[in-house]
Design a protein around this motif. Structure first.
Motif, PDB file in Angstrom:
ATOM      1  N   ILE A  91      17.647  28.291  -0.322  1.00  0.00           N
ATOM      2  CA  ILE A  91      16.206  28.500  -0.201  1.00  0.00           C
ATOM      3  C   ILE A  91      15.745  28.037   1.173  1.00  0.00           C
ATOM      4  CG2 ILE A  91      13.930  27.857  -1.079  1.00  0.00           C
ATOM      5  CD1 ILE A  91      15.150  27.523  -3.816  1.00  0.00           C
ATOM      6  N   ALA A  92      15.009  28.896   1.847  1.00  0.00           N
ATOM      7  CA  ALA A  92      14.346  28.558   3.108  1.00  0.00           C
ATOM      8  C   ALA A  92      12.871  28.883   2.935  1.00  0.00           C
ATOM      9  CB  ALA A  92      14.947  29.342   4.269  1.00  0.00           C
ATOM     10  N   ALA A  93      12.022  27.881   3.055  1.00  0.00           N
ATOM     11  CA  ALA A  93      10.597  28.063   2.775  1.00  0.00           C
ATOM     12  C   ALA A  93       9.760  27.636   3.973  1.00  0.00           C
ATOM     13  CB  ALA A  93      10.193  27.259   1.544  1.00  0.00           C
ATOM     14  N   GLU A  94       8.727  28.415   4.253  1.00  0.00           N
ATOM     15  CA  GLU A  94       7.782  28.054   5.304  1.00  0.00           C
ATOM     16  C   GLU A  94       6.768  27.048   4.764  1.00  0.00           C
ATOM     17  OE1 GLU A  94       5.954  31.467   6.976  1.00  0.00           O
ATOM     18  OE2 GLU A  94       7.812  32.257   7.842  1.00  0.00           O
ATOM     19  N   VAL A  95       6.425  26.093   5.592  1.00  0.00           N
ATOM     20  CA  VAL A  95       5.456  25.063   5.224  1.00  0.00           C
ATOM     21  C   VAL A  95       4.171  25.301   6.016  1.00  0.00           C
ATOM     22  CG1 VAL A  95       4.973  22.585   5.146  1.00  0.00           C
ATOM     23  CG2 VAL A  95       7.308  23.423   4.766  1.00  0.00           C
ATOM     24  N   ASP A  96       3.047  25.297   5.313  1.00  0.00           N
ATOM     25  CA  ASP A  96       1.745  25.505   5.962  1.00  0.00           C
ATOM     26  C   ASP A  96       0.687  24.772   5.134  1.00  0.00           C
ATOM     27  OD1 ASP A  96      -0.483  26.318   7.293  1.00  0.00           O
ATOM     28  OD2 ASP A  96      -0.123  28.467   7.102  1.00  0.00           O
ATOM     29  N   GLU A  97       0.318  23.588   5.576  1.00  0.00           N
ATOM     30  CA  GLU A  97      -0.627  22.760   4.818  1.00  0.00           C
ATOM     31  C   GLU A  97      -1.640  22.142   5.781  1.00  0.00           C
ATOM     32  OE1 GLU A  97      -2.088  21.033   1.204  1.00  0.00           O
ATOM     33  OE2 GLU A  97      -0.651  22.641   1.637  1.00  0.00           O
ATOM     34  N   TYR A  98      -2.873  22.014   5.296  1.00  0.00           N
ATOM     35  CA  TYR A  98      -3.958  21.485   6.123  1.00  0.00           C
ATOM     36  C   TYR A  98      -4.519  20.232   5.468  1.00  0.00           C
ATOM     37  CZ  TYR A  98      -7.773  21.924   9.541  1.00  0.00           C
ATOM     38  OH  TYR A  98      -8.644  21.727  10.592  1.00  0.00           O
ATOM     39  N   TYR A  99      -4.571  19.143   6.250  1.00  0.00           N
ATOM     40  CA  TYR A  99      -5.117  17.873   5.775  1.00  0.00           C
ATOM     41  C   TYR A  99      -6.407  17.588   6.550  1.00  0.00           C
ATOM     42  CZ  TYR A  99      -0.460  17.054   3.766  1.00  0.00           C
ATOM     43  OH  TYR A  99       0.716  17.157   3.056  1.00  0.00           O
ATOM     44  N   LEU A 100      -7.537  17.661   5.885  1.00  0.00           N
ATOM     45  CA  LEU A 100      -8.821  17.417   6.532  1.00  0.00           C
ATOM     46  C   LEU A 100      -9.085  15.919   6.673  1.00  0.00           C
ATOM     47  CD1 LEU A 100     -11.142  20.049   4.784  1.00  0.00           C
ATOM     48  CD2 LEU A 100     -10.159  20.172   7.082  1.00  0.00           C
ATOM     49  N   PHE A 101      -9.777  15.567   7.776  1.00  0.00           N
ATOM     50  CA  PHE A 101     -10.160  14.166   7.954  1.00  0.00           C
ATOM     51  C   PHE A 101     -11.259  13.770   6.968  1.00  0.00           C
ATOM     52  CE2 PHE A 101      -8.692  15.045  12.440  1.00  0.00           C
ATOM     53  CZ  PHE A 101      -7.545  14.281  12.341  1.00  0.00           C
ATOM     54  N   GLU A 102     -12.163  14.715   6.680  1.00  0.00           N
ATOM     55  CA  GLU A 102     -13.273  14.451   5.775  1.00  0.00           C
ATOM     56  C   GLU A 102     -13.468  15.632   4.834  1.00  0.00           C
ATOM     57  OE1 GLU A 102     -16.693  13.719   8.136  1.00  0.00           O
ATOM     58  OE2 GLU A 102     -15.940  11.831   9.004  1.00  0.00           O
ATOM     59  N   GLU A 103     -14.084  15.357   3.707  1.00  0.00           N
ATOM     60  CA  GLU A 103     -14.415  16.419   2.763  1.00  0.00           C
ATOM     61  C   GLU A 103     -15.401  17.377   3.425  1.00  0.00           C
ATOM     62  OE1 GLU A 103     -13.727  18.262  -0.728  1.00  0.00           O
ATOM     63  OE2 GLU A 103     -13.073  16.183  -0.493  1.00  0.00           O
ATOM     64  N   PRO A 104     -15.196  18.688   3.323  1.00  0.00           N
ATOM     65  CA  PRO A 104     -16.117  19.642   3.961  1.00  0.00           C
ATOM     66  C   PRO A 104     -17.521  19.560   3.365  1.00  0.00           C
ATOM     67  CG  PRO A 104     -14.576  20.778   2.512  1.00  0.00           C
ATOM     68  CD  PRO A 104     -14.095  19.365   2.613  1.00  0.00           C
ATOM     69  N   GLU A 105     -18.528  19.892   4.192  1.00  0.00           N
ATOM     70  CA  GLU A 105     -19.915  19.830   3.732  1.00  0.00           C
ATOM     71  C   GLU A 105     -20.180  20.833   2.616  1.00  0.00           C
ATOM     72  OE1 GLU A 105     -22.535  20.321   6.984  1.00  0.00           O
ATOM     73  OE2 GLU A 105     -21.824  18.549   8.081  1.00  0.00           O
ATOM     74  N   HIS A 106     -19.534  21.981   2.703  1.00  0.00           N
ATOM     75  CA  HIS A 106     -19.732  23.021   1.692  1.00  0.00           C
ATOM     76  C   HIS A 106     -18.374  23.363   1.070  1.00  0.00           C
ATOM     77  CE1 HIS A 106     -23.790  23.487   3.211  1.00  0.00           C
ATOM     78  NE2 HIS A 106     -23.290  23.619   4.438  1.00  0.00           N
ATOM     79  N   PRO A 107     -17.924  22.541   0.149  1.00  0.00           N
ATOM     80  CA  PRO A 107     -16.614  22.803  -0.471  1.00  0.00           C
ATOM     81  C   PRO A 107     -16.627  24.098  -1.270  1.00  0.00           C
ATOM     82  CG  PRO A 107     -17.784  21.087  -1.666  1.00  0.00           C
ATOM     83  CD  PRO A 107     -18.585  21.359  -0.427  1.00  0.00           C
TER      84      PRO A 107
END
Length: 218
Positions: free
Chosen positions: A81-97
């Motif tokens: 298995i070869a899988a691409e990794v793509d993840e986003y870690y925000l510093f703060e919760e968005p104003e409009h989740p």
């Protein structure tokens, strides 16, 4: 999956800063639905962390060899298995989740300025794992009669099973009753053939009788 904690320090302090991470994770197994997969060689990962302004973007690739159970013959099934990794870690919760949780495709940097990369690796690994596990594409499975592995031996029940299945399909076919019907044209044709045969036999008998009478008169 074991945590992979990375500190967001001076190396990622400013937008555009990047940090490369590569390593080995001694993970033993993971699950997908009812399947349990062993990882005899663990997981290799090669990632890049980028300060994207509002958070940390994690991209890269992971590689592993997973061993599960074949869905057809129950033998071990190994797959690379070869899988691409793509993840986003925000510093703060968005104003409009996002209202829909499925659309909220991000995690948060923890209060101690760290992120857990396991949250990026495991979903990527699961996404690339086949839902139907086969030891080989043309796996023959197990004999439904005796349970023999048909990849290893021919128990002789295959012909019997195929014949039974064909009969069952024929019996379940709503049009199977038509097989015994005779259409008018076919019936008339058969009757015509029978009549012709009878007439031919009568003519032959008549000619034979007339021939004998003629001989007797002579």
């Amino acid at each position: 999956m074991k945590p992979i904690i990375v500190a967001i320090d001076d190396r990622l302090a400013n937008p555009g800063d990047t940090l490369s991470l590569a390593g080995h994770l001694d993970e033993e197994s993971y699950a997908l639905g009812e399947h349990e997969f062993c990882l005899p060689h663990g997981i290799e990962y090669d990632l890049v962390l980028t300060n994207a302004g509002e958070g940390i973007l994690v991209t890269g690739i992971l590689k592993t060899c997973a061993v599960g159970e074949c869905d057809r013959c129950l033998a071990p099934a190994s797959m690379d298995i070869a899988a691409e990794v793509d993840e986003y870690y925000l510093f703060e919760e968005p104003e409009h989740p996002a209202d829909d949780e499925d659309e909220a495709d991000y995690s948060l940097v923890s209060s101690d300025k760290t992120i857990d990369l396991a949250g990026a690796l495991l979903p990527s690994l699961v996404m690339e794992t086949p839902f139907v596990v086969l030891c080989k594409p043309d796996c023959k499975g197990l004999c439904p009669v005796c349970g023999a592995n048909l990849n290893e031996e021919d128990c002789g029940h295959a012909a019997q099973v195929n014949r039974t299945r064909s009969e069952e399909r024929l019996d379940s076919n709503p049009f199977s009753v038509l097989a015994g019907l005779t259409f008018d044209d076919e019936k008339n044709s058969e009757e015509s053939v029978e009549d012709s045969a009878e007439e031919g036999a009568e003519d032959s008998t008549k000619e034979s009788v007339e021939g004998r009478d003629s001989d007797s008169k002579r």
